[in-house]
Motif scaffolding. Structure first.
Motif, PDB file in Angstrom:
ATOM      1  N   ASP A 201      -1.898   9.014  -8.004  1.00  0.00           N
ATOM      2  CA  ASP A 201      -2.090   7.779  -8.762  1.00  0.00           C
ATOM      3  C   ASP A 201      -1.548   6.571  -7.997  1.00  0.00           C
ATOM      4  N   GLY A 202      -2.405   5.596  -7.743  1.00  0.00           N
ATOM      5  CA  GLY A 202      -1.989   4.380  -7.060  1.00  0.00           C
ATOM      6  C   GLY A 202      -1.876   4.504  -5.556  1.00  0.00           C
ATOM      7  N   VAL A 203      -2.325   5.632  -5.005  1.00  0.00           N
ATOM      8  CA  VAL A 203      -2.211   5.866  -3.565  1.00  0.00           C
ATOM      9  C   VAL A 203      -3.455   5.333  -2.849  1.00  0.00           C
ATOM     10  N   ALA A 204      -3.233   4.585  -1.766  1.00  0.00           N
ATOM     11  CA  ALA A 204      -4.341   4.038  -0.982  1.00  0.00           C
ATOM     12  C   ALA A 204      -4.581   4.827   0.297  1.00  0.00           C
ATOM     13  N   GLY A 205      -3.555   5.515   0.789  1.00  0.00           N
ATOM     14  CA  GLY A 205      -3.672   6.286   2.024  1.00  0.00           C
ATOM     15  C   GLY A 205      -3.097   7.675   1.834  1.00  0.00           C
ATOM     16  N   LEU A 206      -3.632   8.628   2.578  1.00  0.00           N
ATOM     17  CA  LEU A 206      -3.207  10.028   2.454  1.00  0.00           C
ATOM     18  C   LEU A 206      -3.134  10.666   3.828  1.00  0.00           C
ATOM     19  N   HIS A 207      -2.018  11.358   4.076  1.00  0.00           N
ATOM     20  CA  HIS A 207      -1.890  12.159   5.295  1.00  0.00           C
ATOM     21  C   HIS A 207      -1.855  13.618   4.898  1.00  0.00           C
ATOM     22  N   ILE A 208      -2.750  14.425   5.493  1.00  0.00           N
ATOM     23  CA  ILE A 208      -2.858  15.844   5.192  1.00  0.00           C
ATOM     24  C   ILE A 208      -2.489  16.649   6.424  1.00  0.00           C
ATOM     25  N   THR A 209      -1.652  17.648   6.230  1.00  0.00           N
ATOM     26  CA  THR A 209      -1.381  18.621   7.288  1.00  0.00           C
ATOM     27  C   THR A 209      -2.171  19.877   6.960  1.00  0.00           C
TER      28      THR A 209
ATOM     29  N   MET B 247       0.840  -1.200   0.000  1.00  0.00           N
ATOM     30  CA  MET B 247       0.000   0.000   0.000  1.00  0.00           C
ATOM     31  C   MET B 247       0.873   1.247   0.000  1.00  0.00           C
ATOM     32  N   THR B 248       0.650   2.127  -0.968  1.00  0.00           N
ATOM     33  CA  THR B 248       1.389   3.379  -1.039  1.00  0.00           C
ATOM     34  C   THR B 248       0.610   4.466  -0.315  1.00  0.00           C
ATOM     35  N   ILE B 249       1.311   5.239   0.509  1.00  0.00           N
ATOM     36  CA  ILE B 249       0.696   6.321   1.274  1.00  0.00           C
ATOM     37  C   ILE B 249       1.372   7.634   0.899  1.00  0.00           C
ATOM     38  N   LEU B 250       0.572   8.624   0.534  1.00  0.00           N
ATOM     39  CA  LEU B 250       1.077   9.947   0.198  1.00  0.00           C
ATOM     40  C   LEU B 250       1.046  10.825   1.436  1.00  0.00           C
ATOM     41  N   VAL B 251       2.173  11.442   1.760  1.00  0.00           N
ATOM     42  CA  VAL B 251       2.275  12.328   2.923  1.00  0.00           C
ATOM     43  C   VAL B 251       2.488  13.748   2.431  1.00  0.00           C
ATOM     44  N   THR B 252       1.569  14.637   2.742  1.00  0.00           N
ATOM     45  CA  THR B 252       1.758  16.050   2.424  1.00  0.00           C
ATOM     46  C   THR B 252       2.496  16.710   3.592  1.00  0.00           C
ATOM     47  N   GLY B 253       3.135  17.848   3.307  1.00  0.00           N
ATOM     48  CA  GLY B 253       3.928  18.494   4.353  1.00  0.00           C
ATOM     49  C   GLY B 253       5.029  17.581   4.862  1.00  0.00           C
ATOM     50  N   ALA B 254       5.596  16.796   3.953  1.00  0.00           N
ATOM     51  CA  ALA B 254       6.465  15.688   4.352  1.00  0.00           C
ATOM     52  C   ALA B 254       7.763  16.117   5.019  1.00  0.00           C
TER      53      ALA B 254
ATOM     54  N   ILE C  48      -0.048   4.514  12.581  1.00  0.00           N
ATOM     55  CA  ILE C  48      -0.936   3.438  13.008  1.00  0.00           C
ATOM     56  C   ILE C  48      -2.324   3.613  12.406  1.00  0.00           C
ATOM     57  N   ALA C  49      -2.848   4.829  12.448  1.00  0.00           N
ATOM     58  CA  ALA C  49      -4.181   5.083  11.907  1.00  0.00           C
ATOM     59  C   ALA C  49      -4.238   4.817  10.407  1.00  0.00           C
ATOM     60  N   LEU C  50      -3.115   5.011   9.716  1.00  0.00           N
ATOM     61  CA  LEU C  50      -3.075   4.796   8.269  1.00  0.00           C
ATOM     62  C   LEU C  50      -2.860   3.340   7.878  1.00  0.00           C
ATOM     63  N   THR C  51      -2.408   2.526   8.806  1.00  0.00           N
ATOM     64  CA  THR C  51      -2.053   1.151   8.455  1.00  0.00           C
ATOM     65  C   THR C  51      -2.792   0.088   9.252  1.00  0.00           C
ATOM     66  N   GLU C  52      -3.554   0.490  10.273  1.00  0.00           N
ATOM     67  CA  GLU C  52      -4.275  -0.480  11.089  1.00  0.00           C
ATOM     68  C   GLU C  52      -5.750  -0.102  11.175  1.00  0.00           C
ATOM     69  N   ASP C  53      -6.572  -1.092  11.420  1.00  0.00           N
ATOM     70  CA  ASP C  53      -7.998  -0.849  11.619  1.00  0.00           C
ATOM     71  C   ASP C  53      -8.254  -0.396  13.053  1.00  0.00           C
ATOM     72  N   GLY C  54      -9.459   0.099  13.298  1.00  0.00           N
ATOM     73  CA  GLY C  54      -9.855   0.469  14.653  1.00  0.00           C
ATOM     74  C   GLY C  54      -9.797   1.946  14.954  1.00  0.00           C
ATOM     75  N   HIS C  55      -9.487   2.772  13.929  1.00  0.00           N
ATOM     76  CA  HIS C  55      -9.351   4.211  14.177  1.00  0.00           C
ATOM     77  C   HIS C  55     -10.254   5.045  13.271  1.00  0.00           C
TER      78      HIS C  55
END
Length: 268
Positions: free
Chosen positions: A63-71, A1-8, A164-171
């Motif tokens: 493209d191809g991103v499953a998870g995203l972190h936004i600041t 799973m590819t995750i895009l991080v903004t404000g990296a 954890i929130a981006l890669t595990e369930d329960g959040h």
């Protein structure tokens, strides 16, 4: 799973990147300056040019991103809803958002996106103490208007919670208040720095008016300057009272300010 991080490459984004990589995720870091970012982020990070304040140019990055972190910086208040819409259209299934201090348009768009989301609501970061570095080096003094307790949180702990929130369930659908393990006044934090550095540091309280003027000189808008100083004059209970959220999510104690000082004392 590819995750895009903004404000990296920012204060918290780099910790999100590092924690995701540590957990084995594929990380795509959005940055205005990939060449500079290469020296700041861990090996294995995929660097893509762009900024989350210009979502119309991010189709390739998504493209191809499953998870995203936004600041949610100030600029995202206007562009956040479009960024979220484009992310969902691109197939993003999970979003974390670091709030901008209140639930604004970007935060609302995430909550109404229809995908799995988690909102991260830190109150005050330990790294805010880095604004004291210049005056400590030059004059051995810290100038702040108030001496009120705040349970400051380690920015690395926020990065770990985000990962954890981006890669595990329960959040899903959760808004997490994130603070540190102990309420410390400004004077107490200065004393911890002084002890680690082995030198005397004076804490000088300045008035509210001088604090606002200082922010204005730094280019902060009048409204934002008044908000920031007002917040520090009367922090909410969520900032003053440790609630153990970080401990519960990470399965370990939240890191202390003393630990943060040990990690960063060379910068003072």
């Amino acid at each position: 799973m590819t995750i895009l991080v903004t404000g990296a490459t920012g204060n918290t984004g780099r910790h999100v990147v590092a924690e995701l990589l540590r957990r084995g995720a594929a990380v795509r870091a959005l940055t205005r300056d990939p060449e500079r970012a290469a020296g700041l982020l861990p090996a294995g990070t995929e660097l893509v040019p762009g900024t989350h304040t210009e979502p119309g140019a991010l189709d390739a990055a998504l493209d191809g991103v499953a998870g995203l972190h936004i600041t949610a910086t100030a600029g995202v208040a206007d562009t956040g809803p479009e960024l979220v819409r484009r992310a969902v259209a691109a197939g993003v299934e999970r979003i974390t958002i670091l709030w901008g201090g209140y639930v604004g348009p970007a935060e609302t768009a995430v909550a109404e996106s229809g995908v799995t989301w988690t909102r991260l609501e830190p109150q005050e970061f330990m790294s805010n103490a880095l604004t004291w570095a210049e005056s400590i080096r030059a004059e051995a003094v810290v100038r702040e208007p108030f001496d009120i307790p705040s349970a400051v949180v380690h920015e690395g702990d926020l990065g770990a919670v985000a990962a954890i929130a981006l890669t595990e369930d329960g959040h899903a659908g959760r808004a997490y208040n994130l603070n540190g393990p102990e309420p410390l006044t400004t004077g107490e934090r200065v004393a911890l720095l002084a002890g680690a550095l082995g030198r005397d540091i004076t804490f000088e309280q300045i008035g509210r008016e001088r604090a606002v003027e200082r922010l204005l000189r730094e280019g902060v808008s009048p409204a934002d300057a008044e908000y920031v100083v007002g917040w520090h004059a009367d922090p909410p209970a969520a900032a003053r009272i440790p609630d153990g959220t970080v401990d519960r999510i990470l399965g370990r104690p939240a890191r202390t300010f003393a630990e943060w000082v040990t990690e960063h004392k060379a910068r003072f």
